[in-house]
Scaffold this active site. Structure first.
Site, mmCIF file in Angstrom:
data_model
loop_
_atom_site.group_PDB
_atom_site.id
_atom_site.type_symbol
_atom_site.label_atom_id
_atom_site.label_comp_id
_atom_site.label_asym_id
_atom_site.label_seq_id
_atom_site.Cartn_x
_atom_site.Cartn_y
_atom_site.Cartn_z
ATOM 1 N N CYS A 84 -0.364 6.145 15.651
ATOM 2 C CA CYS A 84 0.609 6.305 13.599
ATOM 3 C C CYS A 84 1.121 8.155 13.855
ATOM 4 O O CYS A 84 2.047 7.052 12.914
ATOM 5 C CB CYS A 84 -1.377 6.781 13.168
ATOM 6 S SG CYS A 84 -2.499 8.156 13.949
ATOM 7 N N HIS A 131 -5.904 11.489 11.847
ATOM 8 C CA HIS A 131 -4.181 10.111 11.703
ATOM 9 C C HIS A 131 -3.488 10.961 10.622
ATOM 10 O O HIS A 131 -3.151 11.034 10.142
ATOM 11 C CB HIS A 131 -5.278 8.917 10.607
ATOM 12 C CG HIS A 131 -4.487 8.006 10.830
ATOM 13 N ND1 HIS A 131 -4.230 7.277 12.021
ATOM 14 C CD2 HIS A 131 -4.006 7.139 9.496
ATOM 15 C CE1 HIS A 131 -3.276 5.609 11.412
ATOM 16 N NE2 HIS A 131 -3.282 5.749 10.163
ATOM 17 N N ASN A 175 0.334 3.539 4.937
ATOM 18 C CA ASN A 175 -1.004 3.157 6.323
ATOM 19 C C ASN A 175 0.043 1.984 7.294
ATOM 20 O O ASN A 175 0.991 2.044 7.128
ATOM 21 C CB ASN A 175 -2.290 3.246 5.972
ATOM 22 C CG ASN A 175 -3.301 3.356 6.942
ATOM 23 O OD1 ASN A 175 -3.019 3.749 8.314
ATOM 24 N ND2 ASN A 175 -4.613 3.531 6.437
#
EC number: 3.4.22.67
Length: 221
Positions: free
Chosen positions: A27, A161, A181
């Site tokens: 990520c 994250h 995201n």
């Protein structure tokens, strides 16, 4: 400073379609790349999808699919003189060997800056200028099962994250951040989540204001 009432970098053409990191803990790379794609489009007018895989394979101060930090990704791009396109160094979702043959410097940045911690106002100023990398707690069930609307569910303020803030707006008197995201388009609102903004905790919702950072690219004279 007078800040715009709202901003959405998608509407300004500075955001490529949502990507999917798959089962790799990359990520941090998607977050950094989205911020670089954004500032590059803002400065040059060209929206180019860039290579997360090059960061996974070649940014040795990070840990590939085991995790990393966007600011170290920015450092790699600066030290390397640029980053390749996704087209020429495509994503595999695994830790690979750095392919030095695919080291075209398609997009470069000059430096990066950390936004002051735990200060949503500073984050607001930064997002007025470009998409910004942030960290958030995504481990909770509420976050993972998010479908739509402004997220007010429970989460911690731990950094586990990374993702990119692409805008901020207000709906029915509720302020929110628009966050991109890297879990594909089927998650959330076509891959995005709207997160409540201007909350009581200085760290922001799910820790969004803990450690934002963004790349800097000077306009070529």
């Amino acid at each position: 400073d007078v800040l715009p009432d709202s901003i959405d970098w998608r509407e300004k053409g500075a955001v490529v379609p949502v990507k999917n990191q798959g089962g790799c803990g990359s990520c941090w790379a998607f977050d950094a790349i989205a911020a670089v794609e954004g500032i590059n489009q803002i400065v040059t007018g060209d929206l180019i999808s860039l290579s997360e895989q090059q960061l996974v394979d070649c940014s040795t101060r990070n840990h590939g699919c085991e995790g990393g930090w966007p600011y170290r990704a920015f450092q790699y791009i600066i030290n390397n003189g640029g980053i390749n396109s996704e087209e020429h160094y495509p994503y595999t979702g695994t830790n690979g060997t750095c392919d030095t043959k695919e080291n075209a410097h398609v997009v470069s940045i000059d430096s990066y800056r950390n936004v002051p911690s735990n200060d949503e106002k500073s984050l607001q100023k930064a997002v007025a200028n470009q998409p910004v990398s942030v960290t958030m707690d995504a481990a909770g069930r509420d976050f993972q099962l998010y479908r739509n609307g402004i997220f007010t569910g429970s989460c911690n303020i731990s950094a586990n994250h990374y993702r990119t803030v692409g805008g901020r707006e207000t709906e029915n008197d509720k302020d929110y951040w628009t966050v991109k995201n890297s879990w594909g388009k089927n998650w959330g609102e076509s891959g995005y989540i709207r997160v409540e903004r201007n909350i009581a905790e200085s760290s922001g919702k799910c820790g969004i204001a803990i450690s934002p950072s963004y790349p800097i690219k000077e306009x070529x004279x």
